[in-house]
Design a protein around this motif. Structure first.
Motif, PDB file in Angstrom:
ATOM      1  N   PRO A  20      29.589  18.240  32.842  1.00  0.00           N
ATOM      2  CA  PRO A  20      29.728  19.386  33.428  1.00  0.00           C
ATOM      3  C   PRO A  20      30.570  20.212  32.028  1.00  0.00           C
ATOM      4  O   PRO A  20      31.208  19.773  31.166  1.00  0.00           O
ATOM      5  CB  PRO A  20      30.949  19.199  34.479  1.00  0.00           C
ATOM      6  N   GLN A  21      30.456  21.791  32.320  1.00  0.00           N
ATOM      7  CA  GLN A  21      30.895  22.667  31.199  1.00  0.00           C
ATOM      8  C   GLN A  21      32.357  23.043  31.522  1.00  0.00           C
ATOM      9  O   GLN A  21      32.889  22.669  32.728  1.00  0.00           O
ATOM     10  CB  GLN A  21      30.093  24.023  31.298  1.00  0.00           C
ATOM     11  N   HIS A  22      32.941  23.659  30.742  1.00  0.00           N
ATOM     12  CA  HIS A  22      34.372  23.716  30.803  1.00  0.00           C
ATOM     13  C   HIS A  22      34.806  25.229  30.512  1.00  0.00           C
ATOM     14  O   HIS A  22      35.905  25.696  30.305  1.00  0.00           O
ATOM     15  CB  HIS A  22      35.334  22.682  29.956  1.00  0.00           C
ATOM     16  N   ALA A  23      33.730  26.114  30.543  1.00  0.00           N
ATOM     17  CA  ALA A  23      33.965  27.434  30.363  1.00  0.00           C
ATOM     18  C   ALA A  23      32.778  28.186  31.161  1.00  0.00           C
ATOM     19  O   ALA A  23      31.810  27.883  31.219  1.00  0.00           O
ATOM     20  CB  ALA A  23      34.049  27.887  29.096  1.00  0.00           C
ATOM     21  N   ALA A  24      33.099  29.314  31.679  1.00  0.00           N
ATOM     22  CA  ALA A  24      32.218  30.021  32.374  1.00  0.00           C
ATOM     23  C   ALA A  24      31.991  31.579  31.740  1.00  0.00           C
ATOM     24  O   ALA A  24      32.501  31.873  30.997  1.00  0.00           O
ATOM     25  CB  ALA A  24      32.600  30.401  33.841  1.00  0.00           C
ATOM     26  N   ALA A  25      30.700  31.988  32.033  1.00  0.00           N
ATOM     27  CA  ALA A  25      30.141  33.394  31.664  1.00  0.00           C
ATOM     28  C   ALA A  25      29.636  33.200  30.010  1.00  0.00           C
ATOM     29  O   ALA A  25      29.100  32.209  29.571  1.00  0.00           O
ATOM     30  CB  ALA A  25      31.048  34.361  31.886  1.00  0.00           C
ATOM     31  N   GLY A  26      30.019  34.051  29.294  1.00  0.00           N
ATOM     32  CA  GLY A  26      29.678  34.056  27.824  1.00  0.00           C
ATOM     33  C   GLY A  26      28.375  34.233  27.611  1.00  0.00           C
ATOM     34  O   GLY A  26      27.640  34.972  28.531  1.00  0.00           O
ATOM     35  N   LEU A  27      27.724  34.035  26.343  1.00  0.00           N
ATOM     36  CA  LEU A  27      26.441  34.384  25.883  1.00  0.00           C
ATOM     37  C   LEU A  27      25.414  33.884  27.121  1.00  0.00           C
ATOM     38  O   LEU A  27      24.405  34.455  27.195  1.00  0.00           O
ATOM     39  CB  LEU A  27      26.089  33.960  24.552  1.00  0.00           C
ATOM     40  N   PRO A  28      25.550  32.527  27.445  1.00  0.00           N
ATOM     41  CA  PRO A  28      24.478  31.941  28.382  1.00  0.00           C
ATOM     42  C   PRO A  28      24.336  32.609  29.515  1.00  0.00           C
ATOM     43  O   PRO A  28      23.240  32.927  30.060  1.00  0.00           O
ATOM     44  CB  PRO A  28      25.158  30.548  28.519  1.00  0.00           C
ATOM     45  N   ALA A  29      25.578  33.467  30.164  1.00  0.00           N
ATOM     46  CA  ALA A  29      25.436  33.998  31.271  1.00  0.00           C
ATOM     47  C   ALA A  29      24.627  35.371  31.042  1.00  0.00           C
ATOM     48  O   ALA A  29      23.762  35.830  31.789  1.00  0.00           O
ATOM     49  CB  ALA A  29      26.672  34.463  31.961  1.00  0.00           C
ATOM     50  N   VAL A  30      24.664  35.846  29.875  1.00  0.00           N
ATOM     51  CA  VAL A  30      24.160  37.254  29.605  1.00  0.00           C
ATOM     52  C   VAL A  30      22.717  37.069  29.652  1.00  0.00           C
ATOM     53  O   VAL A  30      21.813  37.846  30.006  1.00  0.00           O
ATOM     54  CB  VAL A  30      24.528  37.722  28.126  1.00  0.00           C
ATOM     55  N   ALA A  31      22.375  35.713  28.816  1.00  0.00           N
ATOM     56  CA  ALA A  31      20.866  35.378  28.515  1.00  0.00           C
ATOM     57  C   ALA A  31      20.169  35.197  29.972  1.00  0.00           C
ATOM     58  O   ALA A  31      19.059  35.470  30.141  1.00  0.00           O
ATOM     59  CB  ALA A  31      20.709  34.305  27.693  1.00  0.00           C
ATOM     60  N   TRP A  66      34.128  41.613  45.876  1.00  0.00           N
ATOM     61  CA  TRP A  66      35.210  41.727  45.106  1.00  0.00           C
ATOM     62  C   TRP A  66      35.300  43.349  44.609  1.00  0.00           C
ATOM     63  O   TRP A  66      34.110  43.755  44.424  1.00  0.00           O
ATOM     64  CB  TRP A  66      34.994  40.926  43.774  1.00  0.00           C
ATOM     65  N   PRO A  67      36.338  43.828  44.669  1.00  0.00           N
ATOM     66  CA  PRO A  67      36.398  45.175  44.420  1.00  0.00           C
ATOM     67  C   PRO A  67      36.452  45.736  42.789  1.00  0.00           C
ATOM     68  O   PRO A  67      36.505  44.811  41.714  1.00  0.00           O
ATOM     69  CB  PRO A  67      37.833  45.670  44.805  1.00  0.00           C
ATOM     70  N   GLU A  68      35.920  47.165  42.680  1.00  0.00           N
ATOM     71  CA  GLU A  68      36.186  47.579  41.331  1.00  0.00           C
ATOM     72  C   GLU A  68      37.360  48.301  41.300  1.00  0.00           C
ATOM     73  O   GLU A  68      37.819  48.942  42.169  1.00  0.00           O
ATOM     74  CB  GLU A  68      34.917  48.478  41.181  1.00  0.00           C
ATOM     75  N   GLY A  69      37.761  48.348  39.929  1.00  0.00           N
ATOM     76  CA  GLY A  69      38.710  49.345  39.431  1.00  0.00           C
ATOM     77  C   GLY A  69      38.244  50.836  39.560  1.00  0.00           C
ATOM     78  O   GLY A  69      37.183  51.122  39.376  1.00  0.00           O
ATOM     79  N   ASP A  70      39.275  51.621  39.317  1.00  0.00           N
ATOM     80  CA  ASP A  70      38.952  53.219  39.185  1.00  0.00           C
ATOM     81  C   ASP A  70      38.176  53.191  37.918  1.00  0.00           C
ATOM     82  O   ASP A  70      37.313  54.075  37.911  1.00  0.00           O
ATOM     83  CB  ASP A  70      40.138  53.969  39.091  1.00  0.00           C
ATOM     84  N   LYS A  71      38.655  52.780  37.002  1.00  0.00           N
ATOM     85  CA  LYS A  71      37.744  52.760  35.732  1.00  0.00           C
ATOM     86  C   LYS A  71      36.615  51.481  35.606  1.00  0.00           C
ATOM     87  O   LYS A  71      37.166  50.431  35.582  1.00  0.00           O
ATOM     88  CB  LYS A  71      38.699  52.455  34.486  1.00  0.00           C
ATOM     89  N   ARG A  72      35.421  52.052  35.441  1.00  0.00           N
ATOM     90  CA  ARG A  72      34.287  51.175  35.559  1.00  0.00           C
ATOM     91  C   ARG A  72      33.556  50.752  34.099  1.00  0.00           C
ATOM     92  O   ARG A  72      33.654  51.579  33.573  1.00  0.00           O
ATOM     93  CB  ARG A  72      33.072  51.605  36.675  1.00  0.00           C
ATOM     94  N   HIS A  73      33.216  49.616  34.005  1.00  0.00           N
ATOM     95  CA  HIS A  73      32.342  49.153  32.954  1.00  0.00           C
ATOM     96  C   HIS A  73      31.006  49.838  32.936  1.00  0.00           C
ATOM     97  O   HIS A  73      30.529  50.027  34.211  1.00  0.00           O
ATOM     98  CB  HIS A  73      32.316  47.566  32.628  1.00  0.00           C
ATOM     99  N   VAL A  74      30.459  50.214  31.864  1.00  0.00           N
ATOM    100  CA  VAL A  74      28.953  50.296  31.724  1.00  0.00           C
ATOM    101  C   VAL A  74      28.361  49.481  32.672  1.00  0.00           C
ATOM    102  O   VAL A  74      27.522  49.569  33.374  1.00  0.00           O
ATOM    103  CB  VAL A  74      28.351  50.540  30.371  1.00  0.00           C
ATOM    104  N   ALA A  75      28.407  48.154  32.150  1.00  0.00           N
ATOM    105  CA  ALA A  75      27.900  47.033  33.133  1.00  0.00           C
ATOM    106  C   ALA A  75      28.869  46.319  33.971  1.00  0.00           C
ATOM    107  O   ALA A  75      29.654  45.458  33.733  1.00  0.00           O
ATOM    108  CB  ALA A  75      27.238  45.861  32.122  1.00  0.00           C
ATOM    109  N   GLU A  76      28.973  46.801  35.030  1.00  0.00           N
ATOM    110  CA  GLU A  76      30.038  46.397  36.217  1.00  0.00           C
ATOM    111  C   GLU A  76      29.360  45.477  37.155  1.00  0.00           C
ATOM    112  O   GLU A  76      29.225  45.866  38.370  1.00  0.00           O
ATOM    113  CB  GLU A  76      30.347  47.789  36.833  1.00  0.00           C
ATOM    114  N   PHE A  77      28.895  44.426  36.619  1.00  0.00           N
ATOM    115  CA  PHE A  77      28.337  43.363  37.538  1.00  0.00           C
ATOM    116  C   PHE A  77      28.261  41.985  36.812  1.00  0.00           C
ATOM    117  O   PHE A  77      28.785  42.093  35.517  1.00  0.00           O
ATOM    118  CB  PHE A  77      26.762  43.774  37.542  1.00  0.00           C
ATOM    119  N   CYS A  78      28.119  40.876  37.419  1.00  0.00           N
ATOM    120  CA  CYS A  78      28.368  39.552  37.084  1.00  0.00           C
ATOM    121  C   CYS A  78      26.913  38.907  36.878  1.00  0.00           C
ATOM    122  O   CYS A  78      25.793  39.510  37.538  1.00  0.00           O
ATOM    123  CB  CYS A  78      29.092  38.856  37.724  1.00  0.00           C
ATOM    124  N   GLU A  79      26.859  37.678  36.375  1.00  0.00           N
ATOM    125  CA  GLU A  79      25.446  36.976  36.289  1.00  0.00           C
ATOM    126  C   GLU A  79      24.840  36.919  37.752  1.00  0.00           C
ATOM    127  O   GLU A  79      23.722  37.233  38.091  1.00  0.00           O
ATOM    128  CB  GLU A  79      25.523  35.744  35.698  1.00  0.00           C
TER     129      GLU A  79
END
Length: 760
Positions: A20-31, A66-79
């Motif tokens: 099992p892995q010990h960290a989430a997201a990062g480059l593998p999630a983007v790919a 899950w909610p969004e804050g008032d200030k949004r990222h350009v990419a406001e989504f998860c994998e």
């Protein structure tokens, strides 16, 4: 480049296993995100679509709440949000020719993964009595069939109207209005299977069945307890909030039978440092045994009571009821019993106490790991007891945070999708529309299945979802569904429920969140409510997947006209033409939605609904105060040679939608039929890593249920516990095994034995 759907089901009985892995997201999630999105949508459509997800002028992600804050990222989504969007915005299509080539019996043999990968349904489809496959049908004929069956019922209570959490506020309000004008409160919904226990516990203790915190509160907290939840897979954008809280000095305790990568370290793909190193999140991991949470929180409450100055006596005196009875029960908490129930050490619990006492602002977050047990409601009440002792409700940076799953499951309940509605809601509805709503309670999900099984319900209508795939006791549920005279599913894509039908069946294809919605009144938008009570608009931007689709509000409005006829004074045509007219009526019926349309126009990011405990420390309970409770401590008793199984999701999954056959963070690839067992437990039971076992559940009446052919994976679970994916393991959950009070299926507390399998 867009790829074609799989022609045949991939082999799923030979999964590969790594550490099992010990960290989430990062480059593998983007790919992985880009690979999945491009396979479904292509490059240009991927960019056009993903950049609108969760934006103020875009559409709400059809995944989690899950909610969004008032200030949004350009990419406001998860994998996993991107996977949900890609599956809905796919260029793959399921046409009438597909149904002609695939009889229902063939569809019933396919996996949920294969069905979902085929694409968007393009036409309304009808399965006549005695036919072996669906055929195209006009919308007019489809609504006429529904009207034929509904008007032929002996009682309106022989109809069931189920709602999935993806349904918009507008569609949900219309569906419950139609059901009640028709004459029934049979409005089961997906909340019955997930956070019903939360709503039951919170309504009794603080007076409102919703969380009491905002996103900003999480950022300001001193201590965040995450119990029975895996945000790295189920609510990945929550990790950003935890990262921000940690940067501001917060401590995090995670309470879970399994270690989860997302709570260990988060590699935020929005920042270079996050991509490279990430941020450690959990300060203390309490690897509790399944079902031991109530015992843990009860002992913590005893220890708080015994610590001089630890109780917020001013808050308790001014705002609570039942303290003396609760305190007497808490003082009886026993160390030895708690250690046995939880599997924790004394030092771990004492460290947790130190962190609780050091915190002025504490938030407790939870999900299905707390809500799907027999004793879930008293467990959540015990969480509330801790927060009341510390004065941590109605204080900035503190409170209760049940983390909802589907994107509008909370909003649907607010709109009246509930089998046990409050009298005040029905009074307001009746006054507004000149109808007489039934006052007797309807069926929840479990009781709806029982009604179908027993012949007391004959028509099943589902607004979205995959009812057969989501519900417990699969064989019982499927047999019950096949007893219906008519099953109707409003859907965007294929799922298992389309292959388990009544005597007649309809599939009504609808617009998705990503689709542009144009009606007679012009371009429309819908609204949703997130997990923290913020209401905002959602506007699709893509051409609709087929010219033969109708929106969810249009489907309900046309069905109502066909069924109720000229005798209904409700302006169903107006509602279909212009959703603003629906919101005007919502504003007059539901408190907190006053000036609904005007507030949306003035606040592009949405607005917060009132919450008396949070906003003014007012608790609208029967006592007028926040209620301490004193239920007996419970935890599952597991016989010798048995394990306690929890059902859960893989990382390539959202609810019953299967995006792929991998569970990257847990090291599983190429298959789903795995059971995670502690190496010492597996050795004691005689199962090597890689062996195959049948899972056999045992119920109190002596009955057994079997799920065959699971690869045993030696995994660092809590001792005596096991885990496997649903919906494959729903077959093991008895229909009668439910939470007290809420009647939620107890899918996290299944006693099983492992038997050697013929699969090799």
């Amino acid at each position: 480049m867009v790829s074609k759907p799989p022609a045949g089901d991939p082999v799923q009985d030979a999964p590969q296993v790594a550490a099992p892995q010990h960290a989430a997201a990062g480059l593998p999630a983007v790919a992985h995100t880009l690979r999945i999105a491009q396979a479904q949508m292509g490059v240009r459509r991927t960019a056009r679509t993903l950049l609108k997800v969760n934006q103020k002028d875009g559409f709400d992600c059809p995944g989690c709440a899950w909610p969004e804050g008032d200030k949004r990222h350009v990419a406001e989504f998860c994998e996993n949000g991107a996977k949900a969007v890609a599956e809905e915005a796919t260029l793959r299509r399921v046409t009438p020719a597909f149904f002609a080539a695939h009889p229902v019996a063939d569809l019933a043999e396919r996996s949920g993964y294969w069905l979902g990968q085929q694409g968007r349904i393009t036409h309304p489809m009808y399965l006549p009595e005695g036919a072996d496959r669906y055929e195209a049908v006009s919308w007019e004929r489809a609504f006429a069939i529904i009207a034929e069956e509904l008007t032929a019922l002996s009682s309106p209570d022989e109809a069931l109207f189920y709602t999935s959490g993806r349904t918009s506020n507008e569609a949900a309000f219309l569906l419950q209005l139609f059901a009640r004008e028709f004459g029934t409160n049979n409005l089961p919904d997906c909340s019955n299977m997930c956070h019903e226990s939360s709503g039951s516990a919170l309504s009794e203790t603080i007076g409102i069945g919703k969380g009491s915190v905002s996103l900003e509160d999480l950022h300001r907290a001193d201590l965040i307890v995450v119990a029975g939840q895996n945000p790295g897979t189920n609510h990945p954008r929550m990790l950003s909030a935890l990262e921000k809280a940690k940067a501001a000095g917060a401590k995090i305790i995670s309470v879970n039978p399994l270690p989860e990568a997302g709570l260990e370290r988060f590699k935020n793909p929005q920042t270079p440092q996050g991509m490279l190193r990430g941020a450690a999140l959990t300060d203390l991991f309490l690897q509790v045994r399944i079902g031991g949470d109530q015992a843990l929180f009860r002992l913590l409450n005893k220890l708080v009571l015994e610590t001089p100055g630890a109780v917020d006596e001013e808050f308790v005196a001014a705002h609570t009821h039942g303290y003396e009875e609760f305190a007497a029960a808490a003082k009886d908490a026993d160390w030895d019993e708690t250690l046995a129930a939880t599997g924790l050490s004394r030092a771990e619990i004492e460290r947790a106490l130190e962190m609780v006492l050091a915190s002025e602002r504490t938030i407790v977050c939870w999900a299905m790991g707390l809500t799907q047990h027999k004793h879930s409601v008293p467990t959540i009440r015990e969480v509330v007891n801790l927060l009341l002792l510390r004065g941590a409700i109605g204080r900035p940076g503190a409170g209760v945070c049940p983390v909802r799953g589907h994107s509008n499951v909370q909003g649907d309940r607010t709109m009246g999708i509930f089998e046990r509605p409050a009298a005040a809601f029905l009074d307001a509805l009746d006054k507004e529309f000149g109808i007489v709503s039934p006052r007797h309670h309807g069926y929840d999900v479990v009781r709806a299945i029982e009604a179908l099984r027993d012949g007391d319900a004959k028509v099943f209508f589902a607004m979205g979802g995959n009812f057969v795939g989501a519900t417990p006791d699969t064989e019982v549920t499927e047999a019950a569904m096949r007893k219906a005279r008519l099953t109707v599913h409003v859907s965007t894509k294929l799922n298992r429920s389309h292959a388990v039908t009544g005597t007649r069946a309809l599939i009504l294809p609808t617009l998705g969140r990503t689709d542009k919605d144009v009606q007679k009144g012009g371009r429309q938008f819908v609204t949703v409510e997130d997990s923290m009570g913020l209401v905002h608009a959602s506007r699709g931007n893509l051409p609709q997947a087929s010219p033969h689709l109708l929106s969810e509000p249009a489907i309900v409005a046309r069905m109502a006209r066909a069924v109720l006829g000229a005798g209904s004074a409700t302006p169903w045509e107006d509602f279909e033409a212009d959703y603003a007219t629906i919101r005007d009526r919502i504003a007059r019926v539901i408190p907190g939605f006053e000036d609904f349309n005007a507030r949306l126009a003035a606040n592009p990011g949405g607005f917060a609904l009132p919450h008396a405990p949070r906003d003014e420390r007012r608790f609208p309970t029967a006592t007028g105060k926040a209620n301490f409770t004193a239920a007996p401590v419970e935890y599952p008793a597991v016989p010798e040679g048995r394990l306690l199984l929890q059902t859960l999701r893989s990382h390539d999954q959202y609810n019953t939608t299967i995006y792929g056959l991998d569970d990257r963070y847990r090291g599983i690839t190429g298959g789903r039929r795995v059971v995670l067992v502690h190496p010492e437990d597996a050795a004691a039971l005689g199962f090597a890593d890689g062996a195959y076992a049948d899972l056999v559940s045992e119920w109190t009446d002596g009955s057994e249920r079997r799920a065959p052919g699971f690869r045993v994976v030696h995994y660092p679970t809590a001792r005596g516990c096991a885990a496997a994916y649903y919906p494959e393991t729903n077959v093991l959950v008895p229909l009668e095994s439910t939470a007290d009070v809420s009647n939620t299926p107890a899918s996290k507390s299944v006693i099983v034995r492992l038997e050697e399998s013929a699969t090799a």
